[in-house]
Design a protein around this motif. Sequence first.
Motif, PDB file in Angstrom:
ATOM      1  N   ASN A 296       0.825  -1.202   0.000  1.00  0.00           N
ATOM      2  CA  ASN A 296       0.000   0.000   0.000  1.00  0.00           C
ATOM      3  C   ASN A 296       0.863   1.257   0.000  1.00  0.00           C
ATOM      4  N   SER A 297       1.995   1.198   0.682  1.00  0.00           N
ATOM      5  CA  SER A 297       2.919   2.327   0.668  1.00  0.00           C
ATOM      6  C   SER A 297       3.387   2.621  -0.753  1.00  0.00           C
ATOM      7  N   ASP A 298       3.729   1.576  -1.486  1.00  0.00           N
ATOM      8  CA  ASP A 298       4.176   1.755  -2.867  1.00  0.00           C
ATOM      9  C   ASP A 298       3.046   2.253  -3.763  1.00  0.00           C
ATOM     10  N   LEU A 299       1.824   1.771  -3.508  1.00  0.00           N
ATOM     11  CA  LEU A 299       0.677   2.229  -4.292  1.00  0.00           C
ATOM     12  C   LEU A 299       0.460   3.728  -4.102  1.00  0.00           C
ATOM     13  N   ILE A 300       0.505   4.179  -2.851  1.00  0.00           N
ATOM     14  CA  ILE A 300       0.273   5.589  -2.557  1.00  0.00           C
ATOM     15  C   ILE A 300       1.408   6.448  -3.127  1.00  0.00           C
ATOM     16  N   ALA A 301       2.645   5.960  -3.032  1.00  0.00           N
ATOM     17  CA  ALA A 301       3.788   6.709  -3.549  1.00  0.00           C
ATOM     18  C   ALA A 301       3.817   6.748  -5.066  1.00  0.00           C
ATOM     19  N   GLY A 302       3.164   5.788  -5.697  1.00  0.00           N
ATOM     20  CA  GLY A 302       3.142   5.744  -7.152  1.00  0.00           C
ATOM     21  C   GLY A 302       4.294   4.991  -7.769  1.00  0.00           C
ATOM     22  N   VAL A 303       5.294   4.621  -6.970  1.00  0.00           N
ATOM     23  CA  VAL A 303       6.444   3.847  -7.439  1.00  0.00           C
ATOM     24  C   VAL A 303       6.901   2.920  -6.316  1.00  0.00           C
TER      25      VAL A 303
ATOM     26  N   VAL B 225       4.333  10.090   8.448  1.00  0.00           N
ATOM     27  CA  VAL B 225       3.323   9.400   7.654  1.00  0.00           C
ATOM     28  C   VAL B 225       2.136  10.342   7.492  1.00  0.00           C
ATOM     29  N   VAL B 226       1.860  10.738   6.259  1.00  0.00           N
ATOM     30  CA  VAL B 226       0.685  11.562   5.974  1.00  0.00           C
ATOM     31  C   VAL B 226      -0.531  10.642   5.975  1.00  0.00           C
ATOM     32  N   LEU B 227      -1.507  10.969   6.792  1.00  0.00           N
ATOM     33  CA  LEU B 227      -2.666  10.101   6.973  1.00  0.00           C
ATOM     34  C   LEU B 227      -3.833  10.539   6.088  1.00  0.00           C
ATOM     35  N   HIS B 228      -4.614   9.546   5.666  1.00  0.00           N
ATOM     36  CA  HIS B 228      -5.788   9.783   4.822  1.00  0.00           C
ATOM     37  C   HIS B 228      -6.595   8.494   4.793  1.00  0.00           C
ATOM     38  N   ARG B 229      -7.616   8.474   3.989  1.00  0.00           N
ATOM     39  CA  ARG B 229      -8.558   7.358   3.980  1.00  0.00           C
ATOM     40  C   ARG B 229      -7.906   6.019   3.629  1.00  0.00           C
ATOM     41  N   LEU B 230      -6.811   6.057   2.887  1.00  0.00           N
ATOM     42  CA  LEU B 230      -6.185   4.823   2.412  1.00  0.00           C
ATOM     43  C   LEU B 230      -5.239   4.184   3.428  1.00  0.00           C
ATOM     44  N   ASN B 231      -4.930   4.901   4.538  1.00  0.00           N
ATOM     45  CA  ASN B 231      -4.021   4.298   5.526  1.00  0.00           C
ATOM     46  C   ASN B 231      -4.417   4.592   6.973  1.00  0.00           C
ATOM     47  N   LEU B 232      -5.514   5.299   7.184  1.00  0.00           N
ATOM     48  CA  LEU B 232      -5.854   5.783   8.520  1.00  0.00           C
ATOM     49  C   LEU B 232      -6.228   4.663   9.485  1.00  0.00           C
TER      50      LEU B 232
ATOM     51  N   GLU C 233       5.544  11.451  13.402  1.00  0.00           N
ATOM     52  CA  GLU C 233       4.577  12.483  13.036  1.00  0.00           C
ATOM     53  C   GLU C 233       3.502  11.865  12.148  1.00  0.00           C
ATOM     54  N   MET C 234       2.275  11.855  12.630  1.00  0.00           N
ATOM     55  CA  MET C 234       1.140  11.382  11.840  1.00  0.00           C
ATOM     56  C   MET C 234       0.205  12.566  11.634  1.00  0.00           C
ATOM     57  N   ALA C 235       0.376  13.221  10.515  1.00  0.00           N
ATOM     58  CA  ALA C 235      -0.417  14.412  10.205  1.00  0.00           C
ATOM     59  C   ALA C 235      -1.444  14.062   9.141  1.00  0.00           C
ATOM     60  N   ASN C 236      -2.712  14.233   9.467  1.00  0.00           N
ATOM     61  CA  ASN C 236      -3.742  14.002   8.470  1.00  0.00           C
ATOM     62  C   ASN C 236      -3.594  14.987   7.317  1.00  0.00           C
TER      63      ASN C 236
ATOM     64  N   GLU D   5      -6.936  18.128  -5.218  1.00  0.00           N
ATOM     65  CA  GLU D   5      -7.332  17.402  -6.427  1.00  0.00           C
ATOM     66  C   GLU D   5      -7.851  16.011  -6.093  1.00  0.00           C
ATOM     67  N   ASN D   6      -7.286  15.401  -5.048  1.00  0.00           N
ATOM     68  CA  ASN D   6      -7.644  14.034  -4.656  1.00  0.00           C
ATOM     69  C   ASN D   6      -8.507  13.976  -3.400  1.00  0.00           C
ATOM     70  N   ARG D   7      -9.146  15.089  -3.030  1.00  0.00           N
ATOM     71  CA  ARG D   7      -9.851  15.140  -1.745  1.00  0.00           C
ATOM     72  C   ARG D   7     -10.914  14.063  -1.609  1.00  0.00           C
ATOM     73  N   ASP D   8     -11.694  13.800  -2.650  1.00  0.00           N
ATOM     74  CA  ASP D   8     -12.763  12.808  -2.549  1.00  0.00           C
ATOM     75  C   ASP D   8     -12.215  11.418  -2.275  1.00  0.00           C
ATOM     76  N   LEU D   9     -10.995  11.164  -2.721  1.00  0.00           N
ATOM     77  CA  LEU D   9     -10.374   9.864  -2.504  1.00  0.00           C
ATOM     78  C   LEU D   9      -9.709   9.777  -1.135  1.00  0.00           C
ATOM     79  N   LEU D  10      -9.140  10.883  -0.653  1.00  0.00           N
ATOM     80  CA  LEU D  10      -8.288  10.863   0.536  1.00  0.00           C
ATOM     81  C   LEU D  10      -9.022  11.182   1.837  1.00  0.00           C
ATOM     82  N   MET D  11     -10.109  11.924   1.779  1.00  0.00           N
ATOM     83  CA  MET D  11     -10.739  12.407   3.000  1.00  0.00           C
ATOM     84  C   MET D  11     -11.423  11.268   3.760  1.00  0.00           C
TER      85      MET D  11
END
Length: 381
Positions: A124-131, A155-162, A181-184, A193-199
């Motif tokens: 999932n880390s690689d998926l979010i990073a894109g590479v 770690v930037v937090l969002h719907r895909l890893n929260l 540091e876990m900052a949403n 641009e990706n708010r609907d996916l990440l929120m």
Amino acid sequence: MTPERKYRPYNLVAELTYKCPLQCPYCSNPMNYGETFRDELSTEDWGRVFREAAQLGVMQVGLSGGEPGARKDLPEITKAATDAGLYCHLVTAGTVFTKEKLAKVKEAGLVSAQISVQDSDPANSDLIAGVPSFDKKMEFAQWCRELELPITLNVVLHRLNLDHIDDIVALAKRMQCHRLEMANTQYYAWALENRDLLMPTREQLDGAREAAKKAREDNPGMEILFIIPDYYADLPKPCMGGWGGQVIQIQPTGKVLPCAAAEVIPDIVYESVRDKSLVEIWHHSEAFNRFRGTDWMPEPCRSCDRKEIDFGGCRCQAMMLTGDPRNADPTCQYSPHHDIVVEARKAAERPVRPPSEIVYRTLSPRAIPQAEPIPVKVAAT
């Protein structure tokens, strides 16, 4: 009190380059950075900037990007910051370093490093990073330990890893991090641009907050931060300690900003250290004085008893969501535009869009070669 005495910057964010092998969908770098940011400041330019920053009272510099490790002269830049008397901190994804280069940067005066990891789960880390990048990040962390370089895990937090807070804390312990540091995600640039996916949903956020609270209780030897997204706060934070109050951000080409997103406000002239000294820009430029203090405020902020606490919230967020940077930050429950944020919360309760719809940070024409991107469909921008 004169501006020279009242406002003093403590932290300089030195964005050395916007080149980066990762394509994170919440990246705060400008969305139009391609050809615009090629003419990067030289080693000598940065050395002069660091000396001027120290003259202003800056104590710490964060060597950031993009990926600062993409600069071949990173050891020399680090030495220039150290020679100026600044505490030198590296903000990196860790994927472009060799152990030898990291050792040179430490020898040049680097005091600490922050490494970003997208999730505790490698796939999932690689998926979010894109590479593919997780394994390389773990190797970088190992080098930091061997070189006795204190590291922070970000770690930037969002719907895909929260939902992975416990595993993220466990990862930080394995990495022997001093700080986690876990900052949403805050919704600027690519994140908007990706708010609907990440929120996240309210339920998901509340569960993560409780997990973080328990993690702090169970791990007193590690500093653990958990920062909620502005959209769920109801009262705004004093963004960057107040506009033009504590922080200086310098782009790779030398443009000086009060914060990373400031250029979304279109009618401000942001000056460059190529043309003026950092001291002059900090004290006298329109960019840093436009929203300093509280005199600029219209209602309801002008009459609010919190105006000296939160300074009306984020000017950039007000601009992006309402079209006017003078408006109260819509995340504030007293803002007449608060319904924008409420509607975004409601939208987060709907079925999540699939990860295949991630709008990845587009790579620059001169981005660093890396492994083949993760094979997922990228949504059209």
